[in-house]
Design a protein around this motif. Structure first.
Motif, short mmCIF file in Angstrom:
data_model
loop_
_atom_site.label_atom_id
_atom_site.label_comp_id
_atom_site.label_asym_id
_atom_site.label_seq_id
_atom_site.Cartn_x
_atom_site.Cartn_y
_atom_site.Cartn_z
N TYR A 136 2.33 -1.37 4.51
CA TYR A 136 2.11 0.04 4.22
C TYR A 136 3.45 0.75 4.09
O TYR A 136 4.27 0.69 5.00
CB TYR A 136 1.26 0.69 5.32
CG TYR A 136 -0.14 0.16 5.30
CD1 TYR A 136 -1.15 0.85 4.64
CD2 TYR A 136 -0.46 -1.05 5.92
CE1 TYR A 136 -2.45 0.35 4.59
CE2 TYR A 136 -1.75 -1.56 5.87
CZ TYR A 136 -2.74 -0.85 5.21
OH TYR A 136 -4.01 -1.35 5.16
N GLY A 151 -3.32 9.04 3.49
CA GLY A 151 -4.12 8.20 2.61
C GLY A 151 -3.27 7.63 1.49
O GLY A 151 -2.05 7.81 1.46
N HIS A 152 -3.92 6.97 0.57
CA HIS A 152 -3.26 6.30 -0.54
C HIS A 152 -3.01 7.26 -1.70
O HIS A 152 -3.85 8.10 -2.02
CB HIS A 152 -4.11 5.13 -1.05
CG HIS A 152 -4.15 3.99 -0.12
ND1 HIS A 152 -4.96 3.96 1.00
CD2 HIS A 152 -3.46 2.82 -0.11
CE1 HIS A 152 -4.78 2.82 1.64
NE2 HIS A 152 -3.87 2.12 0.99
N GLU A 176 -2.94 8.07 -5.53
CA GLU A 176 -3.79 7.61 -6.62
C GLU A 176 -2.98 7.52 -7.91
O GLU A 176 -1.94 8.17 -8.05
CB GLU A 176 -4.97 8.57 -6.80
CG GLU A 176 -5.89 8.56 -5.61
CD GLU A 176 -7.07 9.52 -5.74
OE1 GLU A 176 -7.15 10.27 -6.74
OE2 GLU A 176 -7.91 9.52 -4.83
N GLU A 230 -4.73 14.70 0.14
CA GLU A 230 -5.24 14.02 1.33
C GLU A 230 -5.42 14.99 2.50
O GLU A 230 -6.39 14.91 3.24
CB GLU A 230 -4.33 12.86 1.74
CG GLU A 230 -4.41 11.65 0.83
CD GLU A 230 -5.72 10.89 0.93
OE1 GLU A 230 -6.53 11.15 1.85
OE2 GLU A 230 -5.95 10.02 0.07
N ARG A 268 4.71 4.32 3.87
CA ARG A 268 4.26 5.69 4.10
C ARG A 268 5.40 6.66 3.83
O ARG A 268 6.48 6.54 4.39
CB ARG A 268 3.82 5.83 5.55
CG ARG A 268 3.46 7.26 5.95
CD ARG A 268 3.25 7.42 7.43
NE ARG A 268 1.84 7.37 7.76
CZ ARG A 268 1.32 7.93 8.85
NH1 ARG A 268 2.09 8.58 9.71
NH2 ARG A 268 0.04 7.83 9.10
N HIS A 308 0.87 -1.18 0.00
CA HIS A 308 0.00 0.00 0.00
C HIS A 308 0.90 1.23 0.00
O HIS A 308 1.67 1.43 0.94
CB HIS A 308 -0.90 0.03 1.25
CG HIS A 308 -1.80 -1.15 1.35
ND1 HIS A 308 -3.02 -1.22 0.72
CD2 HIS A 308 -1.65 -2.32 2.02
CE1 HIS A 308 -3.60 -2.37 0.99
NE2 HIS A 308 -2.79 -3.06 1.77
N ILE A 309 0.81 2.05 -1.03
CA ILE A 309 1.62 3.26 -1.13
C ILE A 309 0.81 4.39 -0.53
O ILE A 309 -0.22 4.79 -1.07
CB ILE A 309 2.00 3.57 -2.59
CG1 ILE A 309 2.63 2.35 -3.26
CG2 ILE A 309 2.88 4.81 -2.67
CD1 ILE A 309 3.87 1.82 -2.56
N THR A 310 1.26 4.90 0.62
CA THR A 310 0.51 5.92 1.33
C THR A 310 1.38 7.15 1.59
O THR A 310 2.61 7.10 1.52
CB THR A 310 -0.04 5.39 2.66
OG1 THR A 310 1.04 5.05 3.53
CG2 THR A 310 -0.92 4.16 2.45
#
Length: 155
Positions: free
Chosen positions: A82, A38-39, A41, A53, A84, A7-9
């Motif tokens: 994640y 958040g992620h 896009e 975000e 981040r 997950h790229i946040t």
């Protein structure tokens, strides 16, 4: 065999007059505290994602000023990981007409001490870690991130 689910946040640490900007949001039926986060896009660079975000979750327009660091978190073995990227930003102005994202209860300004006193409400250990790194004086230049231009989309 475990599958790998990245997950790229992004997250943003915003300070104003000794207080930091957080969101109270719902996660698993509980209200938790987090940085605006958040992620990323598709087609969005990380700084754009952090700006978006922050605006969507807090109604604050900000200027991204520095890179704080990269943080990797796996909430449970075999679950998603994640990644981040946390930025620092200065507040430019609040938009009272901006609707907050679904699940966001409110934006709140807390001192680092107030945040620490509410550690049971932190969404993840990254919330406090980012604040600790910020308070230690860590600042990385934004050009530490190279964004290769996206290829032109042909329709």
């Amino acid at each position: 065999m475990n599958s790998f689910e990245p997950h790229i946040t992004v997250a943003t640490v915003v300070e104003q007059e000794g207080r930091l900007l957080f969101v109270r949001e719902m996660k698993g039926g509980q209200a938790v505290l987090n940085q605006p986060a958040g992620h990323a896009e598709f087609g969005e660079d990380l700084m754009q994602a952090a700006y978006r975000e922050t605006l969507e979750e807090t109604a604050w327009r900000v200027e991204i000023t520095d890179l704080l660091g990269w943080y990797i978190f796996q909430p449970k073995p075999g679950g998603g990981v994640y990644y981040r990227t946390c930025f620092l930003a200065r507040p430019l102005g609040h938009d009272p007409h901006q609707k907050l994202d679904t699940g966001i209860l409110e934006a709140v300004w807390l001192t680092p001490e107030e945040l620490a006193a509410r550690d049971g409400e932190h969404r993840s250990p990254l919330v406090q870690r980012c604040v600790d790194d910020y308070r230690s004086g860590r600042r990385l230049p934004l050009d530490a991130i190279y964004q290769h231009p996206w290829p032109l989309q042909r329709g």
